[in-house]
Write a protein that holds these residues in place. Structure first.
Motif, PDB file in Angstrom:
ATOM      1  N   SER A 131       5.957  -7.384  30.079  1.00  0.00           N
ATOM      2  CA  SER A 131       5.868  -8.229  31.271  1.00  0.00           C
ATOM      3  C   SER A 131       6.463  -7.582  32.513  1.00  0.00           C
ATOM      4  CB  SER A 131       6.555  -9.567  31.005  1.00  0.00           C
ATOM      5  OG  SER A 131       7.920  -9.369  30.665  1.00  0.00           O
ATOM      6  N   GLU A 132       7.297  -6.546  32.323  1.00  0.00           N
ATOM      7  CA  GLU A 132       7.865  -5.856  33.474  1.00  0.00           C
ATOM      8  C   GLU A 132       6.837  -4.980  34.176  1.00  0.00           C
ATOM      9  OE1 GLU A 132      11.320  -3.732  32.340  1.00  0.00           O
ATOM     10  OE2 GLU A 132      12.478  -5.514  31.769  1.00  0.00           O
ATOM     11  N   HIS A 133       5.732  -4.704  33.506  1.00  0.00           N
ATOM     12  CA  HIS A 133       4.671  -3.890  34.104  1.00  0.00           C
ATOM     13  C   HIS A 133       3.333  -4.626  33.963  1.00  0.00           C
ATOM     14  CE1 HIS A 133       7.830  -0.996  32.868  1.00  0.00           C
ATOM     15  NE2 HIS A 133       7.553  -0.440  34.046  1.00  0.00           N
ATOM     16  N   PRO A 134       3.167  -5.721  34.713  1.00  0.00           N
ATOM     17  CA  PRO A 134       1.956  -6.548  34.570  1.00  0.00           C
ATOM     18  C   PRO A 134       0.673  -5.792  34.892  1.00  0.00           C
ATOM     19  CG  PRO A 134       3.194  -7.153  36.544  1.00  0.00           C
ATOM     20  CD  PRO A 134       4.071  -6.237  35.762  1.00  0.00           C
ATOM     21  N   ALA A 135       0.752  -4.763  35.729  1.00  0.00           N
ATOM     22  CA  ALA A 135      -0.452  -4.016  36.105  1.00  0.00           C
ATOM     23  C   ALA A 135      -1.086  -3.306  34.915  1.00  0.00           C
ATOM     24  CB  ALA A 135      -0.118  -2.999  37.198  1.00  0.00           C
ATOM     25  N   ARG A 136      -0.334  -3.166  33.819  1.00  0.00           N
ATOM     26  CA  ARG A 136      -0.845  -2.470  32.636  1.00  0.00           C
ATOM     27  C   ARG A 136      -1.473  -3.420  31.612  1.00  0.00           C
ATOM     28  NH1 ARG A 136       4.508   1.282  31.350  1.00  0.00           N
ATOM     29  NH2 ARG A 136       4.575   2.405  33.364  1.00  0.00           N
ATOM     30  N   ASN A 137      -1.480  -4.701  31.898  1.00  0.00           N
ATOM     31  CA  ASN A 137      -1.987  -5.682  30.938  1.00  0.00           C
ATOM     32  C   ASN A 137      -3.432  -5.347  30.565  1.00  0.00           C
ATOM     33  OD1 ASN A 137      -2.906  -7.949  29.534  1.00  0.00           O
ATOM     34  ND2 ASN A 137      -1.677  -9.357  30.752  1.00  0.00           N
ATOM     35  N   PRO A 138      -3.699  -4.966  29.317  1.00  0.00           N
ATOM     36  CA  PRO A 138      -5.056  -4.554  28.924  1.00  0.00           C
ATOM     37  C   PRO A 138      -6.071  -5.687  28.924  1.00  0.00           C
ATOM     38  CG  PRO A 138      -3.627  -4.679  27.003  1.00  0.00           C
ATOM     39  CD  PRO A 138      -2.742  -4.883  28.191  1.00  0.00           C
ATOM     40  N   LYS A 139      -5.570  -6.921  28.962  1.00  0.00           N
ATOM     41  CA  LYS A 139      -6.493  -8.060  29.020  1.00  0.00           C
ATOM     42  C   LYS A 139      -7.266  -8.073  30.326  1.00  0.00           C
ATOM     43  CE  LYS A 139      -6.536 -13.137  28.831  1.00  0.00           C
ATOM     44  NZ  LYS A 139      -5.685 -14.364  28.704  1.00  0.00           N
ATOM     45  N   TYR A 140      -6.666  -7.481  31.376  1.00  0.00           N
ATOM     46  CA  TYR A 140      -7.278  -7.535  32.702  1.00  0.00           C
ATOM     47  C   TYR A 140      -7.533  -6.175  33.344  1.00  0.00           C
ATOM     48  CZ  TYR A 140      -5.721 -12.426  32.500  1.00  0.00           C
ATOM     49  OH  TYR A 140      -5.513 -13.741  32.127  1.00  0.00           O
ATOM     50  N   CYS A 141      -6.662  -5.216  33.111  1.00  0.00           N
ATOM     51  CA  CYS A 141      -6.668  -4.006  33.952  1.00  0.00           C
ATOM     52  C   CYS A 141      -7.918  -3.149  33.804  1.00  0.00           C
ATOM     53  CB  CYS A 141      -5.411  -3.171  33.686  1.00  0.00           C
ATOM     54  SG  CYS A 141      -5.343  -2.400  32.047  1.00  0.00           S
ATOM     55  N   TYR A 142      -8.675  -3.322  32.717  1.00  0.00           N
ATOM     56  CA  TYR A 142      -9.897  -2.534  32.530  1.00  0.00           C
ATOM     57  C   TYR A 142     -11.164  -3.293  32.935  1.00  0.00           C
ATOM     58  CZ  TYR A 142      -6.765   0.354  29.711  1.00  0.00           C
ATOM     59  OH  TYR A 142      -5.725   1.143  29.280  1.00  0.00           O
ATOM     60  N   ASN A 143     -11.004  -4.538  33.386  1.00  0.00           N
ATOM     61  CA  ASN A 143     -12.177  -5.347  33.715  1.00  0.00           C
ATOM     62  C   ASN A 143     -12.911  -4.810  34.934  1.00  0.00           C
ATOM     63  OD1 ASN A 143     -11.408  -6.899  31.581  1.00  0.00           O
ATOM     64  ND2 ASN A 143     -10.981  -8.750  32.757  1.00  0.00           N
ATOM     65  N   TRP A 144     -14.198  -5.118  34.993  1.00  0.00           N
ATOM     66  CA  TRP A 144     -15.041  -4.660  36.094  1.00  0.00           C
ATOM     67  C   TRP A 144     -15.201  -5.715  37.177  1.00  0.00           C
ATOM     68  CZ3 TRP A 144     -19.644  -2.840  32.524  1.00  0.00           C
ATOM     69  CH2 TRP A 144     -19.180  -1.816  31.679  1.00  0.00           C
ATOM     70  N   VAL A 155      -5.526  -1.709  40.104  1.00  0.00           N
ATOM     71  CA  VAL A 155      -6.358  -2.903  40.230  1.00  0.00           C
ATOM     72  C   VAL A 155      -5.482  -4.124  40.527  1.00  0.00           C
ATOM     73  CG1 VAL A 155      -7.925  -4.457  39.020  1.00  0.00           C
ATOM     74  CG2 VAL A 155      -8.154  -1.986  38.723  1.00  0.00           C
ATOM     75  N   TYR A 156      -4.372  -4.207  39.844  1.00  0.00           N
ATOM     76  CA  TYR A 156      -3.437  -5.326  40.018  1.00  0.00           C
ATOM     77  C   TYR A 156      -3.034  -5.483  41.477  1.00  0.00           C
ATOM     78  CZ  TYR A 156       0.976  -7.939  39.426  1.00  0.00           C
ATOM     79  OH  TYR A 156       2.002  -8.857  39.512  1.00  0.00           O
ATOM     80  N   GLU A 157      -2.663  -4.402  42.121  1.00  0.00           N
ATOM     81  CA  GLU A 157      -2.211  -4.456  43.513  1.00  0.00           C
ATOM     82  C   GLU A 157      -3.369  -4.769  44.455  1.00  0.00           C
ATOM     83  OE1 GLU A 157       0.806  -4.506  44.354  1.00  0.00           O
ATOM     84  OE2 GLU A 157       1.708  -3.886  42.450  1.00  0.00           O
TER      85      GLU A 157
END
Length: 245
Positions: free
Chosen positions: A36-49, A16-18
């Motif tokens: 922070s080295e893997h921002p794509a895994r941030n649970p605050k955003y990565c599961y959002n619809w 999703v990040y990319e």
């Protein structure tokens, strides 16, 4: 034979990040967490619809939920109902549904939509409490809101919205004159519809000016005869000057 969906089908597990970066969304805040080295895994955003900014909206929608109406591919539903339902939905799912509905409201103000098409195991198919996305792709085509109702029911359609001049809101009518407003010229008539006063009579109502504290009324030759039968009465303060030349 059922109609074929005219849109790309996801084949890779893209992040999703990319895909958001590809859509032009600001993802700088994704780095603000412990890994922070893997921002794509941030649970605050990565599961959002859904994601939205002032000038763009990105929605994650299921390929299997797409429908066809003639030449249009669309999806419809009501995420507000999900956000308000405590039966069958987890708290975090209701929160994501609420945010999806908020993004739809932003799109309903004319903000363009980009769609991330997802595939995998949907909760309705597996009986699980949550879905498992396995593949994603960013649709290269824009989407738009066909309708958004007060109760949250919506339909989004693939493609840019078609121009509908019948829905144009006219705020003002502009007139112009090439004789310094000394007398009517009817210059704007060629730019107006054939049924306007300017087009029919050769002059516009706006072409009556106030100069030297006197109201100057130019009289078109076509109505001179009627004026002879019903002469104009001048005001003491603003005497009317009848110019026919």
């Amino acid at each position: 034979m059922p109609p074929t969906l005219k849109l790309p089908r996801p084949t890779e597990h893209l992040l999703v990040y990319e895909l958001l970066k590809e859509a032009g969304v600001d993802v700088s805040d994704w780095e603000n967490y412990r890994d922070s080295e893997h921002p794509a895994r941030n649970p605050k955003y990565c599961y959002n619809w859904a994601f939205h900014e002032e000038d763009k909206v990105v929605l994650c929608v299921w390929y299997s939920n797409m429908k066809i109406d003639g030449e249009s591919t669309y999806q419809e539903g009501n995420y507000r109902e999900i956000s308000a339902s405590k039966r069958g939905w987890e708290a975090n799912q209701r929160k994501r549904a609420f945010e999806f509905d908020q993004a739809l409201q932003v799109a309903n103000r004319g903000v363009p939509i980009r769609v991330i098409i997802v595939e995998g195991n949907q909760r309705e198919d597996t009986g699980e409490k949550s879905s498992k996305v396995q593949r994603r792709i960013l649709d290269p085509e824009p989407w738009h809101i066909a309708y958004y109702k007060e109760d949250g029911e919506f339909r989004i359609v693939r493609g840019a919205p078609k121009s509908d001049h019948s829905k144009t809101h006219k705020l003002a009518r502009l007139a112009y004159n090439t004789s310094n407003w000394e007398h009517p010229t009817g210059d704007a008539s060629r730019l107006e519809a054939s049924n306007t006063h300017n087009s029919k009579e050769g002059y516009a109502h706006e072409e009556c000016g106030v100069a030297d504290r006197r109201l100057a009324l130019w009289v078109h030759p076509r109505i001179q005869q009627s004026l002879k039968q019903a002469p104009l009465r001048a005001s003491r303060r603003y005497p009317i000057h009848n110019r026919t030349e």
